[in-house]
Design a protein around this motif. Structure first.
Motif, short mmCIF file in Angstrom:
data_model
loop_
_atom_site.label_atom_id
_atom_site.label_comp_id
_atom_site.label_asym_id
_atom_site.label_seq_id
_atom_site.Cartn_x
_atom_site.Cartn_y
_atom_site.Cartn_z
N GLU A 89 0.82 -1.21 0.00
CA GLU A 89 0.00 0.00 0.00
C GLU A 89 0.86 1.26 0.00
O GLU A 89 0.53 2.26 -0.65
CB GLU A 89 -0.94 0.02 1.21
CG GLU A 89 -1.92 -1.14 1.25
CD GLU A 89 -1.39 -2.32 2.07
OE1 GLU A 89 -0.15 -2.53 2.05
OE2 GLU A 89 -2.20 -3.00 2.72
N ASP A 90 1.98 1.22 0.74
CA ASP A 90 2.88 2.37 0.76
C ASP A 90 3.50 2.61 -0.61
O ASP A 90 3.66 3.77 -1.05
CB ASP A 90 3.98 2.16 1.80
CG ASP A 90 3.44 2.06 3.23
OD1 ASP A 90 2.32 2.57 3.45
OD2 ASP A 90 4.12 1.48 4.08
N VAL A 92 2.15 1.80 -3.49
CA VAL A 92 1.10 2.34 -4.37
C VAL A 92 0.94 3.84 -4.15
O VAL A 92 0.81 4.62 -5.10
CB VAL A 92 -0.23 1.60 -4.14
CG1 VAL A 92 -1.37 2.28 -4.89
CG2 VAL A 92 -0.13 0.14 -4.56
N ARG A 93 0.98 4.25 -2.89
CA ARG A 93 0.87 5.68 -2.59
C ARG A 93 2.03 6.47 -3.18
O ARG A 93 1.85 7.54 -3.78
CB ARG A 93 0.81 5.90 -1.08
CG ARG A 93 0.61 7.37 -0.68
CD ARG A 93 0.55 7.57 0.81
NE ARG A 93 1.81 7.20 1.47
CZ ARG A 93 1.96 6.14 2.24
NH1 ARG A 93 0.93 5.32 2.47
NH2 ARG A 93 3.13 5.87 2.79
N ASP A 94 3.24 5.92 -3.06
CA ASP A 94 4.41 6.60 -3.61
C ASP A 94 4.32 6.71 -5.14
O ASP A 94 4.67 7.75 -5.72
CB ASP A 94 5.68 5.85 -3.23
CG ASP A 94 5.97 5.93 -1.74
OD1 ASP A 94 5.41 6.83 -1.07
OD2 ASP A 94 6.75 5.09 -1.24
N ALA A 96 1.55 6.77 -6.87
CA ALA A 96 0.51 7.76 -7.17
C ALA A 96 1.05 9.18 -7.05
O ALA A 96 0.72 10.06 -7.84
CB ALA A 96 -0.69 7.55 -6.25
N ASP A 97 1.90 9.40 -6.04
CA ASP A 97 2.50 10.72 -5.85
C ASP A 97 3.40 11.11 -7.03
O ASP A 97 3.64 12.30 -7.26
CB ASP A 97 3.32 10.75 -4.55
CG ASP A 97 2.44 10.70 -3.31
OD1 ASP A 97 1.22 10.97 -3.42
OD2 ASP A 97 2.96 10.37 -2.23
N ARG A 101 -0.95 6.39 -12.87
CA ARG A 101 -2.35 5.98 -12.82
C ARG A 101 -2.58 4.68 -13.57
O ARG A 101 -3.69 4.17 -13.62
CB ARG A 101 -3.24 7.08 -13.43
CG ARG A 101 -3.19 8.41 -12.69
CD ARG A 101 -3.77 8.30 -11.28
NE ARG A 101 -3.74 9.58 -10.58
CZ ARG A 101 -2.73 9.98 -9.79
NH1 ARG A 101 -1.66 9.19 -9.63
NH2 ARG A 101 -2.77 11.14 -9.20
N ALA A 118 -5.79 -0.38 -2.12
CA ALA A 118 -5.24 0.85 -1.56
C ALA A 118 -6.06 2.05 -2.02
O ALA A 118 -6.53 2.09 -3.17
CB ALA A 118 -3.78 1.02 -1.99
N PRO A 119 -6.28 3.03 -1.15
CA PRO A 119 -7.09 4.20 -1.54
C PRO A 119 -6.61 4.87 -2.82
O PRO A 119 -7.42 5.29 -3.65
CB PRO A 119 -6.97 5.12 -0.33
CG PRO A 119 -6.66 4.22 0.82
CD PRO A 119 -5.84 3.11 0.25
N GLU A 120 -5.30 4.96 -3.00
CA GLU A 120 -4.76 5.61 -4.18
C GLU A 120 -5.01 4.81 -5.45
O GLU A 120 -4.93 5.35 -6.56
CB GLU A 120 -3.26 5.85 -4.01
CG GLU A 120 -2.90 6.85 -2.92
CD GLU A 120 -2.95 6.23 -1.52
OE1 GLU A 120 -2.81 6.99 -0.55
OE2 GLU A 120 -3.12 4.99 -1.41
#
Length: 395
Positions: A89-90, A92-94, A96-97, A101, A118-120
């Protein structure tokens, strides 16, 4: 003086000059995997590989950019490797940042579910290029998840069609000790039921995995397997050994002189070096020059995922991730992938329709679907869960 250029891409003639003065449209594709111990092959003929998957994605990025420069598009691969004890999940967030997409996920079952949830990832299109688990296409399917790698059910159906076409209807099933082996065996049972074959006997492999490099190791294997495979009369031995612990030893060692198929022997697979049809030799050559080894199924499915994005960008002439995702999901998408026909995604479970190779150790034996296995819409839908059978409710 500018030099005119032309390129034929998927049957479309692109003519013009590269847009040297304009900023290209950038399309970022994420590649996510988890660090793990490399698989140790049973023979030194197969080298240890620590870069399966990502090499296919890198080759596809190069292919995309070959086309993209004529359309003023540039493709970038953003690679991320999660530590063995890390959280996907971390990662995926990175990603996305960093503007990703479109995500290629070279992950096993649980990690893939975590990444897709994951939310992102809600705004991402995620390509599953590794996990063959059937529940990911059914009860645990997700609207943002497409499956490039064949499901176990697809592989089992592909093999079963061939065995039934040869009238090898009676099977001895040998199952390994891992949960993945059990899942493969479940798919084989379902395929046997679908095609009216009979599993005359099942046996569990309980021996310690042999080591062929030990002196006289072959003698121990020979005596164990000879006794182990005695039993009911059968036409073919089907082995479920995804862990690659013992399956190779069954060849030429059985009590009855019977072919071996499944995870070893005659293997249903997304890709194999023995495939030389439909221009596959060209793909193999380019991959080998880049990676210094042969292309494997994980490389091929990662290549497909990245090329799917490239195909969508070519057709839509867009770099918008939402527009690309919509096209990949849509009815006009078809990807040339060195299998003799365009590949498309099923709308009911997100699975990529594709022929399945039946590969021997040195030659391509056949390709499924087999002749005579008909379907009202697409013969490729005879492999795996068809629309009426699907238990996916999230699409």
């Amino acid at each position: 003086m500018r030099i005119a250029s032309f390129l034929i891409v998927a049957g479309v003639l692109l003519v013009g000059t590269p847009a040297w003065g304009a900023d290209p449209m950038v399309i970022r594709i994420g590649y996510l995997t988890r660090a793990e111990e490399p698989r140790i092959p049973q023979t030194f003929l197969e080298p240890v590989s620590e870069d399966e998957g990502v090499q296919g994605a890198r080759l596809a990025i190069a292919d995309n950019n070959t086309t993209g420069r004529f359309l003023n598009q540039r493709f970038e691969l953003v690679e991320a490797t999660v530590p063995e004890d890390g959280r996907v999940e971390d990662a995926v967030r990175d990603l996305a940042d960093q503007g990703v997409r479109l995500l290629v996920a070279d992950l096993r079952h649980d990690a893939l579910l975590a990444a897709a949830a994951a939310p992102e990832a809600r705004d991402m299109l995620v390509f599953n290029t590794r996990a063959p688990d059937d529940d990911l296409r059914n009860e645990r399917c997700r609207a943002n998840l497409l499956h490039v790698t064949p499901s176990r059910r697809m592989l089992a159906d592909a093999l079963s069609q061939y065995l039934v076409s040869r009238k090898w209807m009676n099977w001895l099933l040998v199952v390994g000790r891992t949960p993945e082996d059990a899942a493969y065996a479940d798919a084989i049972r379902a395929a046997a039921k679908r095609y009216r074959a009979k599993i005359v006997e099942e046996k569990r492999w309980t021996f310690e995995d042999a080591n062929r490099r030990v002196d006289t190791g072959h003698v121990t294997v020979q005596s164990e397997i000879l006794t182990f495979t005695q039993g009911a009369e059968h036409d073919v031995l089907v082995v479920a050994d995804e862990a690659d612990g013992f399956g190779e030893y069954l060849l030429y060692q059985t009590w009855l002189p019977r072919p071996v198929a499944g995870t070893h022997g005659l293997v249903p697979t997304a890709w194999s070096r023995v495939n030389e049809q439909w221009g596959a030799t060209q793909l193999h050559s380019r991959f080998e020059r880049q990676a210094g080894r042969w292309m494997r199924p994980r490389d091929y499915t990662a290549w497909i995922a990245v090329r799917a994005v490239g195909e969508a960008a070519t057709r839509t002439k867009s770099a918008d991730p939402a527009a690309l995702a919509a096209f990949v999901h849509g009815p006009d998408f078809a990807l040339p992938a060195f299998k003799g026909q365009g590949l498309t995604f099923r709308d009911w479970d997100g699975q990529l329709r594709q022929p399945v190779l039946l590969a021997g150790p040195r030659v391509l034996v056949s390709v499924s679907p087999q002749a005579g296995f008909l379907h009202q819409f697409s013969e490729l839908d005879t492999l795996g869960d068809d629309r009426p059978e699907s238990r996916c409710r999230s699409r």
